[in-house]
Motif scaffolding. Structure first.
Motif, PDB file in Angstrom:
ATOM      1  N   SER A 191       8.413   1.256   2.165  1.00 32.42           N
ATOM      2  CA  SER A 191       9.811   1.475   2.099  1.00 32.42           C
ATOM      3  C   SER A 191       9.854   2.764   3.222  1.00 32.42           C
ATOM      4  O   SER A 191      10.896   2.689   3.834  1.00 32.42           O
ATOM      5  CB  SER A 191      10.246   2.066   0.828  1.00 32.42           C
ATOM      6  OG  SER A 191      11.680   2.429   0.692  1.00 32.42           O
ATOM      7  N   ASN A 192       9.130   3.659   3.235  1.00 30.74           N
ATOM      8  CA  ASN A 192       8.991   4.811   4.139  1.00 30.74           C
ATOM      9  C   ASN A 192       8.705   4.210   5.757  1.00 30.74           C
ATOM     10  O   ASN A 192       9.328   4.889   6.634  1.00 30.74           O
ATOM     11  CB  ASN A 192       8.108   5.856   3.730  1.00 30.74           C
ATOM     12  CG  ASN A 192       8.373   6.648   2.584  1.00 30.74           C
ATOM     13  OD1 ASN A 192       9.536   6.583   2.020  1.00 30.74           O
ATOM     14  ND2 ASN A 192       7.243   6.913   1.800  1.00 30.74           N
ATOM     15  N   MET A 193       8.101   3.224   5.796  1.00 34.19           N
ATOM     16  CA  MET A 193       7.993   2.578   7.184  1.00 34.19           C
ATOM     17  C   MET A 193       9.135   1.726   7.577  1.00 34.19           C
ATOM     18  O   MET A 193       9.139   1.249   8.723  1.00 34.19           O
ATOM     19  CB  MET A 193       6.513   1.663   7.065  1.00 34.19           C
ATOM     20  CG  MET A 193       5.434   2.555   7.029  1.00 34.19           C
ATOM     21  SD  MET A 193       4.002   1.387   6.298  1.00 34.19           S
ATOM     22  CE  MET A 193       3.794   0.362   7.949  1.00 34.19           C
ATOM     23  N   GLY A 194      10.204   1.401   6.762  1.00 36.52           N
ATOM     24  CA  GLY A 194      11.126   0.667   6.985  1.00 36.52           C
ATOM     25  C   GLY A 194      10.999  -0.920   6.831  1.00 36.52           C
ATOM     26  O   GLY A 194      11.672  -1.742   7.549  1.00 36.52           O
ATOM     27  N   SER A 195      10.004  -1.115   6.093  1.00 34.94           N
ATOM     28  CA  SER A 195       9.846  -2.580   5.923  1.00 34.94           C
ATOM     29  C   SER A 195      10.780  -3.258   5.025  1.00 34.94           C
ATOM     30  O   SER A 195      11.313  -2.584   4.427  1.00 34.94           O
ATOM     31  CB  SER A 195       8.284  -2.904   5.530  1.00 34.94           C
ATOM     32  OG  SER A 195       8.073  -2.472   4.093  1.00 34.94           O
ATOM     33  N   HIS A 196      10.379  -4.505   4.608  1.00 38.63           N
ATOM     34  CA  HIS A 196      11.086  -5.214   3.599  1.00 38.63           C
ATOM     35  C   HIS A 196      10.679  -4.880   2.224  1.00 38.63           C
ATOM     36  O   HIS A 196      11.568  -5.046   1.375  1.00 38.63           O
ATOM     37  CB  HIS A 196      10.931  -6.847   3.707  1.00 38.63           C
ATOM     38  CG  HIS A 196      11.343  -7.516   5.117  1.00 38.63           C
ATOM     39  ND1 HIS A 196      12.602  -7.410   5.323  1.00 38.63           N
ATOM     40  CD2 HIS A 196      10.637  -7.878   6.044  1.00 38.63           C
ATOM     41  CE1 HIS A 196      12.739  -7.993   6.663  1.00 38.63           C
ATOM     42  NE2 HIS A 196      11.497  -8.295   6.858  1.00 38.63           N
ATOM     43  N   GLY A 197       9.800  -4.088   2.032  1.00 34.33           N
ATOM     44  CA  GLY A 197       9.136  -3.926   0.918  1.00 34.33           C
ATOM     45  C   GLY A 197      10.288  -2.793   0.179  1.00 34.33           C
ATOM     46  O   GLY A 197      10.697  -2.195   0.608  1.00 34.33           O
TER      47      GLY A 197
END
Length: 359
Positions: free
Chosen positions: A350-356
């Motif tokens: 989430s912090n990386m800006g992914s779909h997760g």
């Protein structure tokens, strides 16, 4: 040094004899009793207090799985299951691992005498691991000179610009339950997941099917050539290394039947090497419970390529071998408990800006 005491439970007199010969030929273990059914085994456990139990699945008077469930509730002890390599048998084996069995040995379908003798080293090693794992007294890791991931693919960093994230997982002893715990917390929109678990050919398809029935994501045995999709996990088949590749802008699976690496095919080092080559900073690595050091070198390569890596902590591992080696090699960013692993991975994504998303 006190020998590992083993109780052999199997309804076949031939199997009891063969297992006894294999175990008694080891310098550090001995059979202290044999039983043809769980009721006889129960009395021997009370009287002789063995260190490890080898347990058949189908037996008279009480099914081995029913016995295991009662045993783990009333008198937990290290158990290595003995299972026939069939679709039905593999499902039963996974149920045994869920109940607390440390590992399993596959009975050969044909020529049981020579087949089991060929497995003698594997049987002995799994008994040693079981004794160590359940009592948290870890034996020194036996490290032999073996091939590295170079035997399958070279280092060739090829990071095409992309925002698509991947989760790359490796495990061994105790890993089927650890992987289940991890995957069951993955949301339907999670990044694609590649998994290498040390497991014999014939069990991986059943394992994938079982995970698929329990998880919110789709879980399949990798066939090679698939586009890696969000919300999907791909399990390495027991006969081949699983690799990550690129085809244009897409991540793809690839299977490779090259020589074993760190004595394993599929090998975690090979999967991690391919993730370092083709995903780099878009990958999150996860190394779970397992004996040995497979994955340590590959996780360090992932780390150097920009991946963020997690290792399971000692307290929640069945065997703190592979995570310990990966930590010692310097490729791990965070060490977390199994119950927190999925949450920590999704938070990082989430912090990386992914779909997760966060759990």
């Amino acid at each position: 040094m006190k020998k590992i005491s083993v109780l052999v439970v199997d309804d076949s007199a031939l199997i009891r004899k063969l297992l006894s010969e294999i175990i008694n030929n080891q310098p550090d273990m001995e059979v202290i009793g044999v039983a043809a059914d769980p009721l006889a085994a129960r009395e021997m456990i009370r009287a002789r207090n063995p260190d490890v139990l080898t347990l058949d699945v189908e037996m008279p008077k009480m099914d081995g799985i029913d016995f295991l469930e009662k045993l783990m509730r009333l008198r937990p002890m290290p158990v290595v299951m003995v299972s026939t390599l069939t679709e039905r048998g593999s499902d039963v084996t996974f149920r045994a691992l869920e109940l607390g069995a440390v590992d399993f040995v596959s009975k050969p379908k044909l020529d049981i005498v020579s087949g089991l003798k060929e497995y003698s080293s594997e049987i002995a090693n799994k008994i040693r691991i079981a004794k160590s794992a359940r009592f948290k007294r870890h034996l020194p890791l036996s490290v032999t000179k073996s091939a590295t991931a170079d035997a399958v693919l070279p280092v060739m960093l090829n990071h095409i610009s992309s925002t698509e994230k991947l989760i790359i997982v490796g495990a061994s002893t105790g890993g089927t339950e650890a992987i289940k715990e991890f995957l069951m917390h993955m949301p339907p929109d999670s990044p694609g997941i590649l998994v290498t678990q040390h497991m014999p050919e014939g069990f991986t398809k059943s394992f994938a099917h079982r995970m698929n029935s329990l998880c919110k994501i789709s879980v399949v045995e990798a066939e090679g050539g698939e586009r890696i999709l969000p919300g999907h996990a791909y399990i390495a088949p027991g006969h081949s290394h699983l690799l990550l590749k690129r085809s244009g802008a897409n991540y793809m699976t690839e299977l490779n039947h090259g020589e074993p690496v760190s004595r394993h095919r599929p090998s975690v080092d090979v999967l991690f090497r391919s993730a370092a080559n083709f995903a780099g900073k878009n990958a999150i690595g996860v190394i779970l419970t397992g004996m040995g050091k497979d994955g340590a070198a590959g996780m360090l390569e992932m780390h150097r390529a920009g991946a963020y890596n997690f290792a399971q902590d000692e307290a929640s591992c069945v065997v703190f071998g592979m995570p310990k080696e990966a930590i010692a090699a310097g490729g791990v960013n965070e060490v977390v408990s199994l119950k927190d692993m999925a949450r920590c991975v999704l938070t990082k994504l989430s912090n990386m800006g992914s779909h997760g998303n966060r759990i």
